[in-house]
Design an enzyme around this catalytic site. Sequence first.
Site, mmCIF file in Angstrom:
data_model
loop_
_atom_site.group_PDB
_atom_site.id
_atom_site.type_symbol
_atom_site.label_atom_id
_atom_site.label_comp_id
_atom_site.label_asym_id
_atom_site.label_seq_id
_atom_site.Cartn_x
_atom_site.Cartn_y
_atom_site.Cartn_z
ATOM 1 N N TYR A 77 1.946 0.930 13.942
ATOM 2 C CA TYR A 77 2.563 1.807 13.177
ATOM 3 C C TYR A 77 2.058 3.522 13.389
ATOM 4 O O TYR A 77 0.907 3.632 13.429
ATOM 5 C CB TYR A 77 2.726 1.628 11.532
ATOM 6 N N HIS A 116 0.818 -1.014 0.019
ATOM 7 C CA HIS A 116 0.046 -0.245 -0.102
ATOM 8 C C HIS A 116 0.778 1.341 -0.097
ATOM 9 O O HIS A 116 2.087 1.149 0.465
ATOM 10 C CB HIS A 116 -0.941 0.062 1.200
ATOM 11 N N ASP A 119 -6.793 -6.077 -1.923
ATOM 12 C CA ASP A 119 -5.592 -6.626 -2.360
ATOM 13 C C ASP A 119 -5.410 -7.206 -3.233
ATOM 14 O O ASP A 119 -4.419 -7.275 -4.193
ATOM 15 C CB ASP A 119 -4.770 -6.872 -0.902
ATOM 16 N N LYS A 165 6.134 6.093 7.430
ATOM 17 C CA LYS A 165 5.806 5.292 8.589
ATOM 18 C C LYS A 165 6.795 4.796 9.323
ATOM 19 O O LYS A 165 7.972 4.678 8.949
ATOM 20 C CB LYS A 165 5.069 4.059 7.954
#
Length: 181
Positions: free
Chosen positions: A132, A62, A170, A72
């Site tokens: 995250y 992603h 996905d 991130k």
Amino acid sequence: MVAKETKLKGCFILEPKVFRDQRGYFIESFNKETFKRLTGISSNFVQDNESNSSKGVLRGLHFQRGEYAQAKLVRVVRGSVMDVAVDIRPNSETFGQHVSVLLSGKNKKQLYIPKGFAHGFVVLEDNTIFSYKCDNYYNKSAESGIMYNDLDLQIDWKLSAEDLILSDKDLKLSGFKDIAL
């Protein structure tokens, strides 16, 4: 904390100091000043996310486009994952290359993934908690991704395709050559 830059410029593996005693352990998982001193990066994280997944769950690859791109800082609280960052910066010397890092609740390693990267992970143990930080807010209209099994990327996910669990979304992602950057 120790920071080691990967082969992908701006992408760092971080290892916090772990203080253990008879009670358990303590870590400082993030300190803005220490992070800046070790990496040269001044981040302003604005959103924290967490997922709990079963073995075989693959989330990714992603990324957010344009002004909604996100850096991130990822880690595993419990369990383990094979974490993958793919450089999708068109002018980068490492465009199309990736790094894979084993993150676990035991090794306490973290991965800093800068803007301009696609990110994904596969869960290697049941009940894995993945956490995250993001330096930009999620925007649904800016979300995009790359198919996990893209032949050009040649990512070794450490599990067979039959053992993977992916979302419908996905399974419909584009190939690396088909993403518009």
